[in-house]
Motif scaffolding. Structure first.
Motif, mmCIF file in Angstrom:
data_model
loop_
_atom_site.group_PDB
_atom_site.id
_atom_site.type_symbol
_atom_site.label_atom_id
_atom_site.label_comp_id
_atom_site.label_asym_id
_atom_site.label_seq_id
_atom_site.Cartn_x
_atom_site.Cartn_y
_atom_site.Cartn_z
ATOM 1 N N CYS A 199 -100.299 9.864 -12.778
ATOM 2 C CA CYS A 199 -100.138 10.603 -11.037
ATOM 3 C C CYS A 199 -98.720 11.890 -11.092
ATOM 4 N N SER B 229 -95.291 9.852 -13.026
ATOM 5 C CA SER B 229 -95.283 8.846 -13.314
ATOM 6 C C SER B 229 -96.564 9.295 -14.920
ATOM 7 N N GLN C 24 -94.606 4.086 -10.157
ATOM 8 C CA GLN C 24 -93.415 4.291 -9.249
ATOM 9 C C GLN C 24 -93.784 2.487 -7.903
ATOM 10 N N LEU D 83 -91.978 20.770 -11.828
ATOM 11 C CA LEU D 83 -92.073 19.602 -10.401
ATOM 12 C C LEU D 83 -91.036 19.223 -9.947
ATOM 13 N N LYS D 84 -90.078 18.592 -10.967
ATOM 14 C CA LYS D 84 -89.230 18.771 -9.572
ATOM 15 C C LYS D 84 -88.715 20.298 -8.436
HETATM 16 O O1 M6R Z 1 -96.034 5.774 -6.801
HETATM 17 P P1 M6R Z 1 -96.154 6.579 -8.304
HETATM 18 O O2 M6R Z 1 -95.496 7.144 -9.324
HETATM 19 O O3 M6R Z 1 -98.088 6.380 -8.167
HETATM 20 O O4 M6R Z 1 -96.190 8.533 -7.710
HETATM 21 C C1 M6R Z 1 -97.448 9.630 -8.439
HETATM 22 C C2 M6R Z 1 -96.797 11.007 -7.402
HETATM 23 O O5 M6R Z 1 -97.623 10.860 -6.373
HETATM 24 C C3 M6R Z 1 -95.521 10.954 -7.621
HETATM 25 O O6 M6R Z 1 -94.390 11.006 -9.118
HETATM 26 C C4 M6R Z 1 -94.582 12.360 -7.359
HETATM 27 O O7 M6R Z 1 -95.320 14.017 -8.500
HETATM 28 C C5 M6R Z 1 -93.366 12.692 -7.475
HETATM 29 N N1 M6R Z 1 -93.057 13.067 -6.093
HETATM 30 C C6 M6R Z 1 -93.055 12.971 -8.234
HETATM 31 O O8 M6R Z 1 -92.087 13.867 -7.545
#
Ligand code: M6R
Length: 364
Positions: free
Chosen positions: A55, A58, A103, A239-240
């Motif tokens: 998502c 990532s 993450q 997105l950022k």
């Molecule tokens: O913890 P995750 O990498 O699974 O999270 C995925 C997204 O929720 C996350 O990358 C979100 O889009 C961030 N806020 C982006 O900056």
């Protein structure tokens, strides 16, 4: 602790040379310039098709990696956002590898997709930053990123560390599939090991980016364009910016502009073009010219050569070091992160805790 930094996000952006080096250090061997993955009980050379699910940011790391898996390992890659993947009855090949990138390792959509793939008999690979997370525990092949705790809601250092792991995995699969010679592997590893120094060189442009943020801050909409492996960076940049500055932003593949979005262009819509010099540069520049011909104001992110060739007439340029294409996505992540950061600072928004967002999204 934030130390001398104003925000966690800023600190985490500046940590990238160090944490990417740490991450690369656990996948690459400096003594013989080879890729070394953790041992696991699965013949990776038998994989015929790779399924990547994630998502947000990532997912964009996965989109970049798709280019690498195709280019180096000649593997077909199916990639989707987790919330769509889970419910579209995806066709999964027997003995396939499904790769989840996260993450936190707790994102509910990604976890549901992981469990679905597990039930379907897929081998589960997980690229994750929190080693004690649920996803890490449920993985057959655990590929940790070593970014350290990421506090800012906007993901930054986790992204570049994910890219580092994915590049190593793509090279490893290419070797195992007999498609990458020892000499080529050495070359790839050498280029990857150059990444931390190049990230430092990119960070040197922080002041330039800070001083142009006021050009973007008043905008209502911003477009980001990129081609090839820079296209996911356009998505990431957008997105950022929307997450932390609340400016509406969209990322497009450069060539798609003329198929619709170009109708939006006028002098109030800045267009950020991510275009390192190289084989795709001319094509992207011609898309940029289409924007300029309609009064669009362009911010060009490129290297010295690219800026020399196409920078004239741009509202602003951001110069990156000249880097090998393999590490360009890591290096070009820095200016898009910094641009979003400084625009948010100009606007006075809550950079680390943007409204309506949580660090980890644990509901589907
Ligand atoms: O913890 P995750 O990498 O699974 O999270 C995925 C997204 O929720 C996350 O990358 C979100 O889009 C961030 N806020 C982006 O900056």
């Amino acid at each position: 602790e934030k130390g001398n930094y104003r925000h966690f996000m800023q600190k985490e952006i500046f940590e990238q040379p160090t944490v990417v080096a740490q991450t690369l250090g656990s996948y690459l061997r400096r003594d013989d310039y080879s890729v070394a993955l953790p041992q696991f009980d699965f013949d990776i050379s038998s994989v015929r098709r790779l399924t990547i699910v994630a998502c947000g940011t990532s997912y964009y790391a996965g989109l970049v990696a798709k280019y690498w898996f195709e280019q180096f390992a000649r593997l077909p890659v199916d990639i989707d956002v987790a919330s769509e993947f889970r419910y579209r009855e995806p066709v999964l090949e027997d003995g396939g590898l499904a790769l989840f990138i996260s993450q936190s390792g707790e994102t509910a959509d990604t976890l549901a997709a992981l469990r679905h793939c597990k039930e379907e008999g897929q081998t589960i690979g997980v690229v994750v930053n929190v080693p004690t997370s649920t996803m890490a525990r449920e993985a057959d092949l655990l590929l940790p990123t070593h970014a350290g705790p990421e506090i800012g809601v906007a993901s930054t250092k986790a992204f570049t560390c994910q890219l580092a792991v994915l590049a190593a995995l793509a090279a490893h699969m290419a070797v195992k599939r007999g498609l990458m010679s020892r000499a080529k592997e050495t070359e790839v590893v050498q280029h990857l090991l150059e990444a931390p120094a190049c990230l430092n060189a990119a960070l040197d442009h922080d002041d330039d980016i800070a001083s142009m943020a006021h050009l973007i801050a008043p905008a209502r909409d911003v477009l980001y364009l990129g081609r090839g492996q820079d296209y996911p960076l356009a998505l990431e940049g957008a997105l950022k910016l929307k997450e932390i500055s609340y400016i509406h932003a969209e990322g497009y593949a450069s060539g798609e502009m003329k198929h619709g979005p170009i109708a939006l262009i006028d002098e109030d819509v800045p267009v950020v073009v991510i275009a390192p010099s190289g084989p795709l540069f001319e094509k992207t520049v011609s898309n940029m010219e289409e924007v300029r011909a309609r009064g669009g104001k362009v911010v060009l992110i490129s290297d010295a050569q690219g800026i020399k060739d196409a920078g004239e007439g741009c509202m602003a340029t951001i110069e990156m070091p000249k880097v090998h294409p393999l590490i360009a996505p890591l290096v070009y992540a820095i200016p898009v992160q910094l641009l979003a950061y400084h625009v948010a600072v100009v606007k006075g928004t809550d950079v680390d805790q943007p409204r309506n967002l949580a660090k980890s999204v644990t509901v589907e």
